[in-house]
Design a protein around this motif. Structure first.
Motif, PDB file in Angstrom:
ATOM      1  N   UNK A 163       0.634  -1.257   0.008  1.00 57.56           N
ATOM      2  CA  UNK A 163      -0.035  -0.015   0.105  1.00 57.56           C
ATOM      3  C   UNK A 163       0.897   1.225   0.048  1.00 57.56           C
ATOM      4  N   UNK A 164       2.145   1.170   0.457  1.00 55.49           N
ATOM      5  CA  UNK A 164       2.909   2.244   0.226  1.00 55.49           C
ATOM      6  C   UNK A 164       2.427   3.440   1.380  1.00 55.49           C
ATOM      7  N   UNK A 165       2.411   4.602   0.816  1.00 54.52           N
ATOM      8  CA  UNK A 165       1.943   5.664   1.676  1.00 54.52           C
ATOM      9  C   UNK A 165       0.472   5.887   1.973  1.00 54.52           C
ATOM     10  N   UNK A 166      -0.270   5.115   1.040  1.00 61.33           N
ATOM     11  CA  UNK A 166      -1.729   5.034   1.229  1.00 61.33           C
ATOM     12  C   UNK A 166      -2.333   4.254   2.446  1.00 61.33           C
ATOM     13  N   UNK A 167      -3.432   4.629   2.785  1.00 51.79           N
ATOM     14  CA  UNK A 167      -4.115   4.051   3.896  1.00 51.79           C
ATOM     15  C   UNK A 167      -4.732   2.597   3.441  1.00 51.79           C
ATOM     16  N   UNK A 168      -4.137   1.812   3.103  1.00 44.14           N
ATOM     17  CA  UNK A 168      -4.417   0.290   2.644  1.00 44.14           C
ATOM     18  C   UNK A 168      -3.353  -0.556   2.898  1.00 44.14           C
ATOM     19  N   UNK A 169      -3.524  -1.803   2.857  1.00 48.76           N
ATOM     20  CA  UNK A 169      -2.500  -2.855   3.195  1.00 48.76           C
ATOM     21  C   UNK A 169      -1.675  -3.189   1.519  1.00 48.76           C
ATOM     22  N   UNK A 170      -2.764  -3.334   0.534  1.00 49.81           N
ATOM     23  CA  UNK A 170      -2.298  -3.630  -0.926  1.00 49.81           C
ATOM     24  C   UNK A 170      -2.911  -2.843  -1.690  1.00 49.81           C
ATOM     25  N   UNK A 171      -2.335  -2.698  -2.965  1.00 56.03           N
ATOM     26  CA  UNK A 171      -2.834  -1.917  -4.235  1.00 56.03           C
ATOM     27  C   UNK A 171      -3.053  -2.799  -5.291  1.00 56.03           C
ATOM     28  N   UNK A 172      -4.098  -3.025  -6.036  1.00 51.66           N
ATOM     29  CA  UNK A 172      -4.136  -4.003  -7.181  1.00 51.66           C
ATOM     30  C   UNK A 172      -4.281  -3.007  -8.395  1.00 51.66           C
ATOM     31  N   UNK A 173      -3.160  -3.169  -9.099  1.00 49.55           N
ATOM     32  CA  UNK A 173      -3.125  -2.360 -10.417  1.00 49.55           C
ATOM     33  C   UNK A 173      -3.532  -2.882 -11.631  1.00 49.55           C
ATOM     34  N   UNK A 174      -4.674  -2.374 -12.165  1.00 47.19           N
ATOM     35  CA  UNK A 174      -5.182  -3.097 -13.273  1.00 47.19           C
ATOM     36  C   UNK A 174      -4.618  -2.513 -14.682  1.00 47.19           C
ATOM     37  N   UNK A 175      -4.472  -3.356 -15.715  1.00 47.04           N
ATOM     38  CA  UNK A 175      -4.073  -2.985 -17.006  1.00 47.04           C
ATOM     39  C   UNK A 175      -5.426  -2.902 -17.789  1.00 47.04           C
ATOM     40  N   UNK A 176      -5.490  -1.476 -17.858  1.00 43.57           N
ATOM     41  CA  UNK A 176      -6.605  -1.078 -18.716  1.00 43.57           C
ATOM     42  C   UNK A 176      -7.121  -1.782 -19.916  1.00 43.57           C
ATOM     43  N   UNK A 177      -8.047  -2.490 -20.185  1.00 45.01           N
ATOM     44  CA  UNK A 177      -8.691  -3.012 -21.389  1.00 45.01           C
ATOM     45  C   UNK A 177     -10.118  -2.744 -21.747  1.00 45.01           C
ATOM     46  N   UNK A 178     -10.544  -1.898 -21.185  1.00 47.44           N
ATOM     47  CA  UNK A 178     -12.051  -1.216 -21.294  1.00 47.44           C
ATOM     48  C   UNK A 178     -13.031  -2.496 -20.967  1.00 47.44           C
ATOM     49  N   UNK A 179     -12.753  -3.300 -20.627  1.00 48.24           N
ATOM     50  CA  UNK A 179     -13.617  -4.605 -20.068  1.00 48.24           C
ATOM     51  C   UNK A 179     -13.632  -4.520 -18.426  1.00 48.24           C
ATOM     52  N   UNK A 180     -14.586  -3.601 -18.212  1.00 53.08           N
ATOM     53  CA  UNK A 180     -14.658  -3.084 -16.705  1.00 53.08           C
ATOM     54  C   UNK A 180     -15.142  -4.066 -15.956  1.00 53.08           C
ATOM     55  N   UNK A 181     -16.282  -4.795 -16.294  1.00 54.20           N
ATOM     56  CA  UNK A 181     -17.020  -5.731 -15.681  1.00 54.20           C
ATOM     57  C   UNK A 181     -16.036  -6.874 -15.403  1.00 54.20           C
ATOM     58  N   UNK A 182     -15.347  -7.430 -16.274  1.00 59.21           N
ATOM     59  CA  UNK A 182     -14.517  -8.364 -16.191  1.00 59.21           C
ATOM     60  C   UNK A 182     -13.316  -8.186 -15.357  1.00 59.21           C
ATOM     61  N   UNK A 183     -12.864  -6.942 -15.143  1.00 57.78           N
ATOM     62  CA  UNK A 183     -11.745  -6.366 -14.474  1.00 57.78           C
ATOM     63  C   UNK A 183     -12.398  -6.269 -12.971  1.00 57.78           C
ATOM     64  N   UNK A 184     -13.246  -6.090 -12.705  1.00 57.09           N
ATOM     65  CA  UNK A 184     -13.922  -5.669 -11.339  1.00 57.09           C
ATOM     66  C   UNK A 184     -14.143  -7.158 -10.900  1.00 57.09           C
ATOM     67  N   UNK A 185     -14.471  -7.992 -11.577  1.00 59.03           N
ATOM     68  CA  UNK A 185     -15.057  -9.493 -11.353  1.00 59.03           C
ATOM     69  C   UNK A 185     -13.660 -10.058 -10.817  1.00 59.03           C
ATOM     70  N   UNK A 186     -12.470  -9.966 -11.743  1.00 58.81           N
ATOM     71  CA  UNK A 186     -11.455 -10.658 -11.284  1.00 58.81           C
ATOM     72  C   UNK A 186     -10.720  -9.985 -10.039  1.00 58.81           C
ATOM     73  N   UNK A 187     -10.864  -8.639  -9.736  1.00 55.21           N
ATOM     74  CA  UNK A 187     -10.339  -7.963  -8.496  1.00 55.21           C
ATOM     75  C   UNK A 187     -11.253  -8.651  -7.146  1.00 55.21           C
ATOM     76  N   UNK A 188     -12.623  -8.850  -7.406  1.00 54.76           N
ATOM     77  CA  UNK A 188     -13.259  -9.336  -6.280  1.00 54.76           C
ATOM     78  C   UNK A 188     -12.938 -10.618  -5.934  1.00 54.76           C
ATOM     79  N   UNK A 189     -12.640 -11.546  -7.031  1.00 57.67           N
ATOM     80  CA  UNK A 189     -12.366 -12.976  -6.750  1.00 57.67           C
ATOM     81  C   UNK A 189     -11.065 -13.211  -5.960  1.00 57.67           C
ATOM     82  N   UNK A 190     -10.051 -12.140  -6.778  1.00 53.87           N
ATOM     83  CA  UNK A 190      -8.515 -12.261  -5.977  1.00 53.87           C
ATOM     84  C   UNK A 190      -8.715 -11.618  -4.650  1.00 53.87           C
TER      85      UNK A 190
END
Length: 347
Positions: free
Chosen positions: A28-55
Motif C-alpha cells: 500500500x505504500x503511503x496510502x491507507x491500505x495494505x495492498x494496491x491492485x493495479x489494473x491493466x486497462x482493457x476497457x472490459x470493466x465488468x471483467x476487471x472488477x470481477x477478477x479483483x473481487x475474486x482475488x
C-alpha cells in the motif's frame, strides 16, 4: 501513484512483466491500505472488477475500494461504467459463497457521476423487486447515511433479521461544502423513493400466528419494514419502504384485515342464529349431538333457501345432507339422522 510513493512505483516496475489476469499487486505504500491492485486497462470493466473481487476473496481481504474504472483517460461513459461495475458486484455476491470480503467501496470524485451510479442502482431495484432473494440496493445505500433505526420498546415490531452487504460510496469534493451539498442531494433522491402507510383497525388485535407468518413473508419478499402497534387504539400496522412495495403490501394487509372482519361477522351471525335454532345429528350412543355454530348456520340458511342438499363434515368425515328427509349420508353409504330444533320449543 505519487501519493503512494516511490516504493510502490518500484514494485510496479519490478512486477510489470509478471502480471497475471490483467493486474499486479503491490504494497500500500503511503496510502491507507495494505495492498494496491493495479489494473491493466482493457476497457472490459465488468471483467476487471470481477477478477479483483475474486482475488480479494481468495486472499481473504476484508474490504476493497474501486475508483470509477475507465472514466478517466480511457474515456468510458460513467453510465456504462456504473452498469458494468454493479453487474460484476451483484454476480460476485450471488454466484459464490463470500466468506471474507465484507465491504466494497466505489470512490467517485466527480459529482456528475453520482446520478449515473444512482440510476444504475435504481434500475436493479426495479428489475429485481419481483424476486424473493433480491437485495434492496437503495436500502443498502440508505443505511450508509443513517444506519438502522432502533425500535421503540413500546412497539411490537416484526423486524426481519438478515445480513446486508453494504455498497459504500465515498464522496470527495473540492470543499466540505461541496461534499455536504452532494450528500444532501443523495439523501433527497433516496427520500423520494420512500413511503409510509399506516392501517388502523380493531381487527388487527385478532391477528394470530397465521397472519404474522404472512407478514414476515411479505417483509422478506418485498423491500418494506412492517411494524405492528398493538398498544394503541385502534391497533395499527405501519408499512414503510419503497413506495410501490408499500402500496402492494398495504393492499395485501387490507385483504387480511377484511378477511378477519368477515370471519368475525360470520361468527357473530352464527352465534345469534344458534340462540334461535339448533341442528343436531344422532350420535353413536343414540343421543343427539349439536353441530358447531357455523355448520348450524349453513344448514339453516340452506333450508331457508330451499336447497335440496348440503355437504357438511361430521367427526372429520364428509356427509351429504338431504334437507327434505333430514338424513346425512357419508361416502360409504352410511347414514345419520338429523334433527332441527327451535330453541323456544325446548330441547
Amino acid at each position: 501513484m505519487d501519493a503512494a510513493g516511490s516504493q510502490v512505483a518500484n514494485e510496479c516496475a519490478q512486477y510489470a512483466g509478471q502480471r497475471q489476469n490483467g493486474f499486479i499487486t503491490t504494497q500500500g505504500g503511503n496510502l491507507l491500505c495494505s495492498k494496491i491492485i493495479h489494473l491493466i486497462t482493457d476497457n472490459q470493466v465488468k471483467s476487471q472488477v470481477s477478477k479483483v473481487l475474486h482475488e480479494c476473496e481468495q486472499r481473504m481481504y476484508k474490504s476493497v475500494a474501486f475508483p470509477a474504472i475507465g472514466t478517466g483517460q480511457a474515456g468510458l461513459s460513467s453510465a456504462k461504467v456504473a452498469d458494468e461495475m454493479l453487474d460484476a458486484i451483484v454476480e460476485f455476491a450471488r454466484q459464490i459463497p463470500v466468506q471474507h470480503l465484507q465491504t466494497i467501496k466505489i470512490v467517485i470524485f466527480q459529482t456528475n457521476m453520482l446520478r449515473d451510479f444512482y440510476e444504475s442502482m435504481k434500475k436493479r431495484e426495479d428489475s429485481d423487486s419481483s424476486t424473493t432473494e433480491s437485495e434492496s440496493w437503495l436500502s443498502m445505500f440508505k443505511s450508509f447515511f443513517w444506519g438502522r433505526k432502533p425500535s421503540s420498546e413500546k412497539k411490537k415490531s416484526i423486524i426481519l433479521e438478515k445480513k446486508v452487504n453494504l455498497v459504500t460510496f465515498q464522496i470527495c469534493g473540492e470543499s466540505q461544502e461541496n461534499v455536504n451539498a452532494t450528500e444532501s442531494w443523495i439523501k433527497d433522491l433516496i427520500l423520494k423513493e420512500q413511503f409510509e402507510n399506516t392501517i388502523s383497525d380493531e381487527a388487527i388485535k385478532n391477528f394470530d400466528e397465521t397472519q404474522f407468518a404472512i407478514l414476515e413473508d411479505l417483509q422478506r419478499r418485498k423491500q418494506v419494514t412492517i411494524e405492528i402497534l398493538n398498544k394503541v387504539s385502534p391497533p395499527q400496522i405501519k408499512i414503510s419502504g419503497i413506495s410501490r412495495d408499500v402500496c402492494s403490501v398495504s393492499r395485501k394487509v387490507q385483504e387480511m384485515v377484511q378477511k378477519i372482519k368477515s370471519t368475525e361477522e360470520e361468527q357473530s351471525k352464527a352465534e345469534l342464529l344458534y340462540n334461535l335454532v339448533e341442528w343436531r345429528y344422532l350420535g353413536s350412543n343414540d343421543s343427539f349431538v349439536a353441530f358447531d355454530k357455523l355448520t348450524n348456520m349453513q344448514l339453516e340458511y340452506a333450508k331457508m333457501a330451499k336447497k335440496p342438499h348440503l355437504n357438511v363434515r361430521i367427526k372429520n368425515k364428509n356427509y351429504k345432507v338431504d334437507l327434505n328427509t333430514l338424513r346425512a349420508t357419508d361416502d360409504q353409504g352410511k347414514t345419520k339422522i338429523l334433527q332441527r330444533v327451535k330453541k323456544d320449543e325446548g330441547k
